[in-house]
Motif scaffolding. Sequence first.
Motif, PDB file in Angstrom:
ATOM      1  N   PRO A 188      -4.179   3.206   6.305  1.00 21.76           N
ATOM      2  CA  PRO A 188      -4.551   1.838   6.695  1.00 21.76           C
ATOM      3  C   PRO A 188      -4.966   1.025   5.486  1.00 21.76           C
ATOM      4  N   GLU A 189      -4.734  -0.278   5.558  1.00 24.87           N
ATOM      5  CA  GLU A 189      -5.144  -1.171   4.478  1.00 24.87           C
ATOM      6  C   GLU A 189      -6.666  -1.295   4.423  1.00 24.87           C
ATOM      7  N   ARG A 190      -7.318  -1.193   5.577  1.00 23.01           N
ATOM      8  CA  ARG A 190      -8.770  -1.322   5.657  1.00 23.01           C
ATOM      9  C   ARG A 190      -9.297  -0.183   6.518  1.00 23.01           C
ATOM     10  N   VAL A 191     -10.458   0.290   6.175  1.00 24.92           N
ATOM     11  CA  VAL A 191     -11.106   1.347   6.931  1.00 24.92           C
ATOM     12  C   VAL A 191     -12.263   0.714   7.682  1.00 24.92           C
ATOM     13  N   ASN A 206       0.851  -1.180   0.000  1.00 19.16           N
ATOM     14  CA  ASN A 206       0.000   0.000   0.000  1.00 19.16           C
ATOM     15  C   ASN A 206       0.888   1.231   0.000  1.00 19.16           C
ATOM     16  N   THR A 207       0.757   2.060  -1.039  1.00 19.87           N
ATOM     17  CA  THR A 207       1.586   3.253  -1.132  1.00 19.87           C
ATOM     18  C   THR A 207       0.808   4.519  -0.811  1.00 19.87           C
ATOM     19  N   ALA A 208      -0.470   4.392  -0.490  1.00 21.49           N
ATOM     20  CA  ALA A 208      -1.279   5.564  -0.146  1.00 21.49           C
ATOM     21  C   ALA A 208      -0.771   6.154   1.157  1.00 21.49           C
ATOM     22  N   ARG A 209      -0.872   7.460   1.284  1.00 15.40           N
ATOM     23  CA  ARG A 209      -0.422   8.149   2.495  1.00 15.40           C
ATOM     24  C   ARG A 209      -1.577   8.951   3.077  1.00 15.40           C
TER      25      ARG A 209
END
Length: 97
Positions: A18-21, A3-6
């Motif tokens: 987070p990988e999951r919300v 996961n590259t989201a910030r």
Amino acid sequence: MANTARTRVQDGASQPAPERVRCGGNRGHSGSESGPSPRRGPDQDDRAEWLSNFEIDLPTLTSLESALLVDYTGDDYDKPVAAWIEENREWVDSLTE
């Protein structure tokens, strides 16, 4: 793939998203920590439990946000929501299994 989201935090530092919300928590509808409202009935308790356990992975959430906030510029969200549901039918159907 990692996961590259910030996501941003208060001090300005960037942290991995987070990988999951997860939605929900241990709150009544008033937002208090004291538990559910005394006016809630069985159906509302079922919905509250379902929502407190709801999770959505980041790519799915991102695709929904994109469909509603990036790719669509209108005020009536019925059509883009219906299109997103059809594109993600397997995931949507898994919510009630």
